[in-house]
Design an enzyme around this catalytic site. Sequence first.
Site, PDB file in Angstrom:
ATOM      1  N   ASP A 208       0.835  -1.201   0.000  1.00  0.00           N
ATOM      2  CA  ASP A 208       0.000   0.000   0.000  1.00  0.00           C
ATOM      3  C   ASP A 208       0.871   1.252   0.000  1.00  0.00           C
ATOM      4  O   ASP A 208       1.983   1.250   0.524  1.00  0.00           O
ATOM      5  CB  ASP A 208      -0.918  -0.020   1.234  1.00  0.00           C
ATOM      6  CG  ASP A 208      -2.106   0.916   1.080  1.00  0.00           C
ATOM      7  OD1 ASP A 208      -2.347   1.416  -0.035  1.00  0.00           O
ATOM      8  OD2 ASP A 208      -2.797   1.157   2.094  1.00  0.00           O
TER       9      ASP A 208
ATOM     10  N   ARG B 284       0.194   7.601  -2.764  1.00  0.00           N
ATOM     11  CA  ARG B 284       0.788   8.674  -1.962  1.00  0.00           C
ATOM     12  C   ARG B 284       2.247   8.907  -2.340  1.00  0.00           C
ATOM     13  O   ARG B 284       2.737  10.034  -2.337  1.00  0.00           O
ATOM     14  CB  ARG B 284       0.650   8.348  -0.466  1.00  0.00           C
ATOM     15  CG  ARG B 284      -0.719   8.717   0.082  1.00  0.00           C
ATOM     16  CD  ARG B 284      -1.008   8.019   1.369  1.00  0.00           C
ATOM     17  NE  ARG B 284      -1.373   6.622   1.131  1.00  0.00           N
ATOM     18  CZ  ARG B 284      -1.440   5.693   2.073  1.00  0.00           C
ATOM     19  NH1 ARG B 284      -1.133   5.998   3.309  1.00  0.00           N
ATOM     20  NH2 ARG B 284      -1.814   4.474   1.763  1.00  0.00           N
TER      21      ARG B 284
ATOM     22  N   ASN C  52     -11.138  -2.699  -5.219  1.00  0.00           N
ATOM     23  CA  ASN C  52     -10.356  -1.763  -6.028  1.00  0.00           C
ATOM     24  C   ASN C  52     -11.036  -1.390  -7.355  1.00  0.00           C
ATOM     25  O   ASN C  52     -10.613  -0.440  -8.027  1.00  0.00           O
ATOM     26  CB  ASN C  52      -8.942  -2.298  -6.289  1.00  0.00           C
ATOM     27  CG  ASN C  52      -8.027  -2.217  -5.076  1.00  0.00           C
ATOM     28  OD1 ASN C  52      -7.141  -3.056  -4.886  1.00  0.00           O
ATOM     29  ND2 ASN C  52      -8.212  -1.207  -4.214  1.00  0.00           N
TER      30      ASN C  52
END
Length: 239
Positions: free
Chosen positions: A20, A24, A68
């Site tokens: 994960d 970001r 997802n």
Amino acid sequence: MAVEGIDPDRVPAHVGCVMDGNGRWARARGLPRTEGHAAGEAAIMRAIDGALAVGVAWLSMYAFSTENWRRPADEVRYLMHFNEGILRRHRDELNDKGVRVRFAGRRDWRVPKRLLRHMDEAAALTAGNRRMTLTICFNYGGRAEIVDAVRALVRDGVPERRVDERAIRSRMYFPDMPDPDLVVRTSGEYRISNFLLWELAYSELVFTDVLWPDFREEHLYQAIREYQGRSRRYGGVLR
Ligand code: IPE
Ligand code: IPE
Ligand code: MG
């Protein structure tokens, strides 16, 4: 290979990875999210190499969840293509390293046929390998897996008195796969997000702030050290 601070006799047999933080990682660099996925490819290979180096026999990686599909269509499309590319680029190398590749998840109509074909080819090519089993969880959901097992129970006409843990376990996607000893999740999120729900009952969980594209072998080793420092009781008491 000996890695400092890791007891070679107590290496977890099965490690799960919730990869994960790709989005970001990209955003921090002013890049589109998809660039984060691209940068995650090298991290996948480092995690596999790290697991091989210390003798992990089973590695499961969460690549795409049943949730997802909620992402923007172009990101979903990118991820389908990306996963196909990873298989094309790395299946021979994985085969040479003795890795058996398998896929856990639903093969529904949303998964492109071409990707399914690459998955089947990678699985067939590597089926005879035994050094490590890499289970790629793709279009995978822990709840979906349990639902599929319950459907199989009904299909098999199993009477109520015969429904027990063994009957359910034998209908999971890979009944021969041991439960994970250790699950590592990156990016500072403290949740399971529908990964291997049944199998995680007594897994040790390690969370790290590192974003997946920055994941190095050493992060895996650090998680294994932390795992080796824990005391697993399975509901009992240590004597
Ligand atoms: C993990 O990174 C990759 C997949 C879930 C496919 P994310 O894409 O979830 O990255 P963040 O969480 O948005 O940073
Ligand atoms: C979990 O990551 C799924 C995968 C790693 C494939 P997500 O980024 O999808 O999870 P949430 O949305 O933060 O729970
Ligand atoms: Mg995420």
